[in-house]
Design a protein around this motif. Sequence first.
Motif, mmCIF file in Angstrom:
data_model
loop_
_atom_site.group_PDB
_atom_site.id
_atom_site.type_symbol
_atom_site.label_atom_id
_atom_site.label_comp_id
_atom_site.label_asym_id
_atom_site.label_seq_id
_atom_site.Cartn_x
_atom_site.Cartn_y
_atom_site.Cartn_z
ATOM 1 N N GLY A 75 10.493 122.099 14.484
ATOM 2 C CA GLY A 75 10.956 122.228 13.240
ATOM 3 C C GLY A 75 12.411 121.244 13.245
ATOM 4 N N ILE A 76 13.532 121.178 12.434
ATOM 5 C CA ILE A 76 14.805 120.250 12.179
ATOM 6 C C ILE A 76 16.175 120.782 12.617
ATOM 7 N N ARG A 77 16.994 120.064 13.565
ATOM 8 C CA ARG A 77 17.864 120.595 14.745
ATOM 9 C C ARG A 77 18.794 119.646 14.074
ATOM 10 N N VAL A 78 19.850 120.070 12.961
ATOM 11 C CA VAL A 78 21.677 119.643 12.887
ATOM 12 C C VAL A 78 22.284 119.708 13.830
ATOM 13 N N ILE A 79 22.896 118.811 14.741
ATOM 14 C CA ILE A 79 23.273 118.599 15.682
ATOM 15 C C ILE A 79 25.336 118.600 15.389
ATOM 16 N N PHE A 80 25.783 119.187 15.328
ATOM 17 C CA PHE A 80 27.279 118.838 14.882
ATOM 18 C C PHE A 80 28.283 118.802 16.456
ATOM 19 N N PRO A 81 29.322 118.140 16.315
ATOM 20 C CA PRO A 81 30.175 117.418 17.416
ATOM 21 C C PRO A 81 30.907 118.751 18.086
ATOM 22 N N LYS A 82 31.449 118.335 19.028
ATOM 23 C CA LYS A 82 31.484 119.641 19.846
ATOM 24 C C LYS A 82 32.667 120.957 19.923
ATOM 25 N N ASP A 83 33.741 119.866 18.594
ATOM 26 C CA ASP A 83 34.887 119.975 18.093
ATOM 27 C C ASP A 83 34.813 121.336 16.849
ATOM 28 N N TYR A 84 33.384 121.728 16.433
ATOM 29 C CA TYR A 84 33.484 122.518 15.507
ATOM 30 C C TYR A 84 32.552 123.742 15.908
ATOM 31 N N ASN A 85 32.803 125.333 15.329
ATOM 32 C CA ASN A 85 32.269 126.270 15.836
ATOM 33 C C ASN A 85 32.312 126.653 14.525
ATOM 34 N N ASN A 86 31.464 128.272 14.957
ATOM 35 C CA ASN A 86 31.718 129.198 13.821
ATOM 36 C C ASN A 86 33.210 130.019 13.214
ATOM 37 N N SER A 87 33.970 130.269 14.091
ATOM 38 C CA SER A 87 35.608 130.115 13.864
ATOM 39 C C SER A 87 36.142 129.723 12.682
ATOM 40 N N ASN A 88 35.668 128.628 12.639
ATOM 41 C CA ASN A 88 37.095 127.339 12.292
ATOM 42 C C ASN A 88 36.136 126.800 11.121
ATOM 43 N N THR A 89 34.456 126.483 10.688
ATOM 44 C CA THR A 89 33.822 125.778 9.971
ATOM 45 C C THR A 89 32.653 126.816 9.508
ATOM 46 N N GLN A 90 31.987 126.690 8.125
ATOM 47 C CA GLN A 90 31.381 127.661 7.697
ATOM 48 C C GLN A 90 30.170 126.516 6.926
ATOM 49 N N ILE A 106 18.167 126.599 0.887
ATOM 50 C CA ILE A 106 19.463 127.241 0.942
ATOM 51 C C ILE A 106 19.696 128.531 1.387
ATOM 52 N N LYS A 107 20.699 128.436 2.623
ATOM 53 C CA LYS A 107 20.891 128.603 3.214
ATOM 54 C C LYS A 107 21.447 128.245 4.027
ATOM 55 N N GLU A 108 22.797 129.884 4.290
ATOM 56 C CA GLU A 108 24.223 130.010 4.859
ATOM 57 C C GLU A 108 23.611 129.938 6.214
ATOM 58 N N MET A 109 24.326 129.222 7.409
ATOM 59 C CA MET A 109 24.078 129.500 8.479
ATOM 60 C C MET A 109 25.045 129.572 9.755
ATOM 61 N N ASP A 110 24.570 129.518 11.025
ATOM 62 C CA ASP A 110 25.885 130.192 12.122
ATOM 63 C C ASP A 110 25.136 128.935 12.948
ATOM 64 N N LEU A 111 26.187 127.758 14.024
ATOM 65 C CA LEU A 111 25.468 127.455 15.130
ATOM 66 C C LEU A 111 25.452 127.879 15.887
ATOM 67 N N ASP A 112 24.176 127.867 16.479
ATOM 68 C CA ASP A 112 23.354 128.336 17.915
ATOM 69 C C ASP A 112 24.336 128.404 19.201
ATOM 70 N N ASN A 115 25.345 124.216 19.587
ATOM 71 C CA ASN A 115 26.155 124.149 18.960
ATOM 72 C C ASN A 115 25.893 123.237 17.720
ATOM 73 N N SER A 116 24.313 123.668 16.834
ATOM 74 C CA SER A 116 23.446 122.974 16.264
ATOM 75 C C SER A 116 22.919 124.498 15.152
ATOM 76 N N LEU A 117 22.508 124.269 14.090
ATOM 77 C CA LEU A 117 21.456 124.442 13.010
ATOM 78 C C LEU A 117 20.290 124.686 12.930
ATOM 79 N N PHE A 118 19.323 125.165 13.219
ATOM 80 C CA PHE A 118 17.816 124.953 13.298
ATOM 81 C C PHE A 118 17.264 125.972 12.215
ATOM 82 N N ILE A 119 16.283 125.157 11.636
ATOM 83 C CA ILE A 119 14.995 124.911 10.667
ATOM 84 C C ILE A 119 13.822 124.811 11.502
ATOM 85 N N PRO A 120 13.275 126.171 11.355
ATOM 86 C CA PRO A 120 12.243 126.030 12.602
ATOM 87 C C PRO A 120 11.240 125.417 10.899
#
Length: 150
Positions: A75-90, A106-112, A115-120
């Motif tokens: 799938g596709i994985r979107v990797i965010f920098p380390k200072d992002y987390n689910n409590s401070n970012t939507q 189109i989907k709202e997601m949480d980081l795994d 520290n990434s979002l995954f689309i299978p």
Amino acid sequence: MLKKFTWGHGVALALGLFIIFILSMIFYFTSTWKNSELITDDYYEAELAYQDVIDAKALAGALPEKPEYVQDQSGIRVIFPKDYNNSNTQFTIDLHRAEDQKLDVIKEMDLDSRNSLFIPAAVLAKGNYVLRVLWTRADKKYQLDYDLIW
């Protein structure tokens, strides 16, 4: 008894062949048309608010560390920098397919945990996509767009 072929017969034959050619071109091109739809049903209202998208892209472009995407067989994985987390970012993923609106994701997601979002791969069909990564942090909206081929 065989009639002579006159210039009148030639004109009629040429005109008939021309009509057949035009009709065959019409049938050929209309059968190969793809489904093209508007991106949204409320296109004109979205166009009026497009300055927000321009501002979000400018904010994301000015970041020192930007999210990046990686695609592989799973799938596709979107990797965010380390200072992002689910409590401070939507986070929102908009995977847009221009040919067919039914294939959009189109989907709202949480980081795994990575520290990434995954689309299978199961929700993706082969073709061209525009991956829009949207996130809101500290009441500021950010957006990055990636063109990808699945």
